[in-house]
Scaffold this motif. Sequence first.
Motif, PDB file in Angstrom:
ATOM      1  N   ARG A 187       0.827  -1.212   0.000  1.00 38.29           N
ATOM      2  CA  ARG A 187       0.000   0.000   0.000  1.00 38.29           C
ATOM      3  C   ARG A 187       0.862   1.264   0.000  1.00 38.29           C
ATOM      4  NH1 ARG A 187      -5.476  -0.449   1.678  1.00 38.29           N
ATOM      5  NH2 ARG A 187      -5.283   1.643   2.581  1.00 38.29           N
ATOM      6  N   VAL A 188       1.973   1.228   0.724  1.00 37.14           N
ATOM      7  CA  VAL A 188       2.890   2.371   0.702  1.00 37.14           C
ATOM      8  C   VAL A 188       3.473   2.561  -0.694  1.00 37.14           C
ATOM      9  CG1 VAL A 188       5.073   3.249   1.605  1.00 37.14           C
ATOM     10  CG2 VAL A 188       3.419   2.214   3.162  1.00 37.14           C
ATOM     11  N   PHE A 189       3.819   1.455  -1.360  1.00 36.65           N
ATOM     12  CA  PHE A 189       4.356   1.547  -2.721  1.00 36.65           C
ATOM     13  C   PHE A 189       3.320   2.139  -3.678  1.00 36.65           C
ATOM     14  CE2 PHE A 189       4.801  -0.422  -6.922  1.00 36.65           C
ATOM     15  CZ  PHE A 189       6.056   0.050  -7.278  1.00 36.65           C
ATOM     16  N   LEU A 190       2.070   1.708  -3.556  1.00 40.38           N
ATOM     17  CA  LEU A 190       1.019   2.255  -4.418  1.00 40.38           C
ATOM     18  C   LEU A 190       0.773   3.729  -4.136  1.00 40.38           C
ATOM     19  CD1 LEU A 190      -1.589  -0.685  -4.385  1.00 40.38           C
ATOM     20  CD2 LEU A 190       0.009  -0.050  -6.213  1.00 40.38           C
ATOM     21  N   ALA A 191       0.827   4.131  -2.861  1.00 39.17           N
ATOM     22  CA  ALA A 191       0.627   5.547  -2.532  1.00 39.17           C
ATOM     23  C   ALA A 191       1.763   6.402  -3.082  1.00 39.17           C
ATOM     24  CB  ALA A 191       0.518   5.710  -1.013  1.00 39.17           C
ATOM     25  N   LEU A 192       2.996   5.919  -2.970  1.00 42.57           N
ATOM     26  CA  LEU A 192       4.120   6.674  -3.524  1.00 42.57           C
ATOM     27  C   LEU A 192       4.071   6.712  -5.054  1.00 42.57           C
ATOM     28  CD1 LEU A 192       7.040   5.418  -1.219  1.00 42.57           C
ATOM     29  CD2 LEU A 192       5.801   7.604  -1.101  1.00 42.57           C
ATOM     30  N   PHE A 193       3.629   5.625  -5.651  1.00 41.22           N
ATOM     31  CA  PHE A 193       3.490   5.603  -7.104  1.00 41.22           C
ATOM     32  C   PHE A 193       2.434   6.613  -7.566  1.00 41.22           C
ATOM     33  CE2 PHE A 193       1.587   3.898 -11.005  1.00 41.22           C
ATOM     34  CZ  PHE A 193       2.716   3.808 -11.817  1.00 41.22           C
ATOM     35  N   ARG A 194       1.340   6.696  -6.829  1.00 45.46           N
ATOM     36  CA  ARG A 194       0.313   7.697  -7.159  1.00 45.46           C
ATOM     37  C   ARG A 194       0.866   9.107  -6.995  1.00 45.46           C
ATOM     38  NH1 ARG A 194      -5.250   9.128  -6.987  1.00 45.46           N
ATOM     39  NH2 ARG A 194      -5.592  11.039  -5.782  1.00 45.46           N
ATOM     40  N   LEU A 195       1.662   9.310  -5.934  1.00 46.17           N
ATOM     41  CA  LEU A 195       2.202  10.644  -5.688  1.00 46.17           C
ATOM     42  C   LEU A 195       3.198  11.051  -6.778  1.00 46.17           C
ATOM     43  CD1 LEU A 195       2.187  12.988  -3.633  1.00 46.17           C
ATOM     44  CD2 LEU A 195       4.099  11.868  -2.487  1.00 46.17           C
ATOM     45  N   LEU A 196       3.970  10.098  -7.277  1.00 50.59           N
ATOM     46  CA  LEU A 196       4.964  10.418  -8.304  1.00 50.59           C
ATOM     47  C   LEU A 196       4.336  10.601  -9.687  1.00 50.59           C
ATOM     48  CD1 LEU A 196       7.857   8.001  -7.244  1.00 50.59           C
ATOM     49  CD2 LEU A 196       7.708  10.476  -6.853  1.00 50.59           C
ATOM     50  N   THR A 197       3.293   9.849  -9.971  1.00 48.57           N
ATOM     51  CA  THR A 197       2.653   9.916 -11.289  1.00 48.57           C
ATOM     52  C   THR A 197       1.467  10.852 -11.326  1.00 48.57           C
ATOM     53  OG1 THR A 197       1.267   8.002 -10.725  1.00 48.57           O
ATOM     54  CG2 THR A 197       3.388   7.570 -11.814  1.00 48.57           C
ATOM     55  N   LEU A 198       1.248  11.609 -10.269  1.00 47.46           N
ATOM     56  CA  LEU A 198       0.089  12.503 -10.234  1.00 47.46           C
ATOM     57  C   LEU A 198       0.149  13.590 -11.311  1.00 47.46           C
ATOM     58  CD1 LEU A 198      -2.527  12.945  -8.656  1.00 47.46           C
ATOM     59  CD2 LEU A 198      -1.290  14.495  -7.150  1.00 47.46           C
ATOM     60  N   PRO A 199       1.322  14.187 -11.603  1.00 47.78           N
ATOM     61  CA  PRO A 199       1.343  15.210 -12.672  1.00 47.78           C
ATOM     62  C   PRO A 199       0.965  14.661 -14.045  1.00 47.78           C
ATOM     63  CG  PRO A 199       3.278  15.408 -11.288  1.00 47.78           C
ATOM     64  CD  PRO A 199       2.610  14.138 -10.899  1.00 47.78           C
ATOM     65  N   CYS A 200       1.149  13.382 -14.259  1.00 48.00           N
ATOM     66  CA  CYS A 200       0.801  12.808 -15.570  1.00 48.00           C
ATOM     67  C   CYS A 200      -0.701  12.709 -15.786  1.00 48.00           C
ATOM     68  CB  CYS A 200       1.433  11.426 -15.719  1.00 48.00           C
ATOM     69  SG  CYS A 200       3.237  11.436 -15.594  1.00 48.00           S
ATOM     70  N   TYR A 201      -1.440  12.567 -14.705  1.00 43.58           N
ATOM     71  CA  TYR A 201      -2.888  12.399 -14.826  1.00 43.58           C
ATOM     72  C   TYR A 201      -3.645  13.688 -14.542  1.00 43.58           C
ATOM     73  CZ  TYR A 201      -1.677   7.462 -14.714  1.00 43.58           C
ATOM     74  OH  TYR A 201      -1.122   6.224 -14.991  1.00 43.58           O
ATOM     75  N   GLY A 202      -2.985  14.704 -14.059  1.00 45.32           N
ATOM     76  CA  GLY A 202      -3.669  15.946 -13.751  1.00 45.32           C
ATOM     77  C   GLY A 202      -4.272  15.916 -12.360  1.00 45.32           C
ATOM     78  N   LEU A 203      -4.474  17.081 -11.807  1.00 47.13           N
ATOM     79  CA  LEU A 203      -5.010  17.203 -10.448  1.00 47.13           C
ATOM     80  C   LEU A 203      -6.526  17.324 -10.540  1.00 47.13           C
ATOM     81  CD1 LEU A 203      -4.173  17.355  -7.478  1.00 47.13           C
ATOM     82  CD2 LEU A 203      -4.129  19.844  -7.687  1.00 47.13           C
ATOM     83  N   ARG A 204      -7.194  16.177 -10.469  1.00 48.67           N
ATOM     84  CA  ARG A 204      -8.650  16.185 -10.547  1.00 48.67           C
ATOM     85  C   ARG A 204      -9.310  16.342  -9.184  1.00 48.67           C
ATOM     86  NH1 ARG A 204      -9.545  10.734 -13.867  1.00 48.67           N
ATOM     87  NH2 ARG A 204      -7.952  10.129 -12.353  1.00 48.67           N
ATOM     88  N   ASP A 205      -8.542  16.214  -8.146  1.00 46.24           N
ATOM     89  CA  ASP A 205      -9.082  16.350  -6.797  1.00 46.24           C
ATOM     90  C   ASP A 205      -8.165  17.268  -6.003  1.00 46.24           C
ATOM     91  OD1 ASP A 205     -10.498  16.111  -4.510  1.00 46.24           O
ATOM     92  OD2 ASP A 205     -10.174  13.956  -4.200  1.00 46.24           O
ATOM     93  N   ARG A 206      -8.768  17.933  -5.043  1.00 45.48           N
ATOM     94  CA  ARG A 206      -7.964  18.837  -4.216  1.00 45.48           C
ATOM     95  C   ARG A 206      -6.973  18.072  -3.355  1.00 45.48           C
ATOM     96  NH1 ARG A 206     -12.164  22.502  -1.080  1.00 45.48           N
ATOM     97  NH2 ARG A 206     -13.130  20.444  -0.858  1.00 45.48           N
ATOM     98  N   ARG A 207      -7.231  16.803  -3.101  1.00 46.22           N
ATOM     99  CA  ARG A 207      -6.339  15.991  -2.286  1.00 46.22           C
ATOM    100  C   ARG A 207      -5.276  15.344  -3.173  1.00 46.22           C
ATOM    101  NH1 ARG A 207      -8.337  14.485   2.823  1.00 46.22           N
ATOM    102  NH2 ARG A 207     -10.487  15.084   3.234  1.00 46.22           N
ATOM    103  N   LEU A 208      -4.030  15.491  -2.797  1.00 45.31           N
ATOM    104  CA  LEU A 208      -2.970  14.779  -3.508  1.00 45.31           C
ATOM    105  C   LEU A 208      -3.068  13.284  -3.269  1.00 45.31           C
ATOM    106  CD1 LEU A 208       0.061  17.136  -2.817  1.00 45.31           C
ATOM    107  CD2 LEU A 208      -1.362  17.027  -4.869  1.00 45.31           C
ATOM    108  N   LEU A 209      -3.348  12.905  -2.027  1.00 48.81           N
ATOM    109  CA  LEU A 209      -3.494  11.512  -1.647  1.00 48.81           C
ATOM    110  C   LEU A 209      -4.767  11.345  -0.829  1.00 48.81           C
ATOM    111  CD1 LEU A 209       0.158  10.664  -0.530  1.00 48.81           C
ATOM    112  CD2 LEU A 209      -0.926   9.986  -2.675  1.00 48.81           C
ATOM    113  N   GLN A 210      -5.297  10.156  -0.868  1.00 46.95           N
ATOM    114  CA  GLN A 210      -6.443   9.836  -0.030  1.00 46.95           C
ATOM    115  C   GLN A 210      -5.993   9.741   1.437  1.00 46.95           C
ATOM    116  OE1 GLN A 210      -9.595   9.718  -1.015  1.00 46.95           O
ATOM    117  NE2 GLN A 210      -8.934  10.232  -3.109  1.00 46.95           N
ATOM    118  N   PRO A 211      -6.903   9.990   2.382  1.00 45.87           N
ATOM    119  CA  PRO A 211      -6.501   9.916   3.799  1.00 45.87           C
ATOM    120  C   PRO A 211      -5.887   8.575   4.191  1.00 45.87           C
ATOM    121  CG  PRO A 211      -8.635  10.969   3.586  1.00 45.87           C
ATOM    122  CD  PRO A 211      -8.285  10.472   2.219  1.00 45.87           C
TER     123      PRO A 211
END
Length: 567
Positions: A133-157
């Motif tokens: 789960r930590v790996f998936l969260a970091l992967f989402r954080l690193l690839t977030l600029p590729c998908y655009g910021l569709r939500d105000r939250r960078l990561l889910q709680p």
Amino acid sequence: MAGVGDAAAPGEGGGGGADGQERDGRGEAEQPGGSGGQGLPSAPQHTETLGFYESDRRRERRRGRTELSLLRFLSAELTRGYFLEHNEAKYTERRERVYTCMRIPRELEKLMIFGIFLCLDAFLYVFTLLPLRVFLALFRLLTLPCYGLRDRRLLQPAQVCDILKGVILVICYFMMHYVDYSMMYHLIRGQSVIKLYIIYNMLEVADRLFSSFGQDILDALYWTATEPKERKRAHIGVIPHFFMAVLYVFLHAILIMVQATTLNVAFNSHNKSLLTIMMSNNFVEIKGSVFKKFEKNNLFQMSNSDIKERFTNYVLLLIVCLRNMEQFSWNPDHLWVLFPDVCMVIASETAVDIVKHAFITKFNDITADVYSEYRASLAFDLVSSRQKNAYTDYSDSVARRMGFIPLPLAVLLIRVVTSSIKVQGILSYACVILFYFGLISLKVLNSIVLLGKSCQYVKEAKMEEKLSNPPPTSTPGKPSSKSQNKCKPSQGLSTEENLSASVTSQPVHQKENVIPLLVTSNSDQFLTTPDGDEKDITQENSDLKHRSSKKDLLEIDRFTICGNRID
């Protein structure tokens, strides 16, 4: 002569008159008695009557003395009888108490086994799913600029909490490298037996205090890191909370290491005197618990504490075996040398728990069915953590309920395993990878079985309708409204379909804009057994003011060492 006669006549007449008056007086005195047919007996006759009665009593007394012989007494003692049915309710109650004591070992061990597997599930989560789960969260954080910021939250709680747990775990692991286990072992071994006994008792109390306060520190960190930013800041910041959490996990891991070292010294002592004293300490626990007044909630706290203590002892025994096997170059023959002592420790812990719970239920008139309610409460926590309206991870729910915090114990176990087992070569790394996949398989299998059993227990307790209700919220100091406590199953689905579908669904973020709320557990508002009519909330508040100990079973969210209330 005539004068004399005349003089005498009045005298005679007077004398006759006096005699007549005396006779009349006696007649009047005798008249009441005579009206009954006979007059009162004279004084001599009354004395004779009393004497007759007195002699009759003396004769009766002498006859009684002659009848009270030793033979007659022995005959009465041998032939005396009684009928138990004259007090049927009393003897029926005593028989039910005996049957309850006979049922306690079975019901208690069913609860213990279920609770131990719950702790195992939360403990394996740290080693298996949390890194992924930590790996998936970091992967989402690193690839977030590729998908655009569709939500105000960078990561889910949940992802933020996972990253915090992973970072705390890594930091504390590297900090544990500065603690020398060998030096600690020899330092403890140089102490006397009495000192070690006192140290072990102090460590047990300190462990309970750390567990009680540690989850509050971690919860404060998680909420501070995930709290919506538009709200007014009412905290000291994420960084101070993070350092507090790291310090807590590190200190608690050192505390558990000292416990394991003390137990290791007891195993390696020549005369086993320290191990005997430590085992006898469990029986002292009976003295401190049995003769106190317990209610169902207090017994639930004690049961959760016993589950956590038993699972922690299993992990400590595993650490002791690893350290001893390392010292003997992993000789399997030495494992059989340790096996009797390990079995003795486990057997003594089980026997103490059974005796303690049997007499607590006996003295407080608690039936053995209460343990099925406790089991349903723990099952409700597991099922509710899989709902769409889940507000916490299951490992945190177990920590709140039982006081079992897996992070410090996981840090210590990783430290001991990495120092005891040397990994060298490609084959060794392949074995580590296979072992990791085996742990994942065990975690998944354990979770599936526990989830199925939990759904079964929830249905048996008729609590499945409560799962469809969103978690009640209340402002600080104010209870939630009565309408929030009512259970409404989902439209279009039956109760069983709703239960089976909700345990595999993803949680949904609620976007209602509300003022700062204190979220309480959905299970906090319900008993494990269905109630009749709901009481008015104001009446419940007034009752809670006068009887604060009368809480629901599901409201017990953490065991404390002060749970044994004395009345």
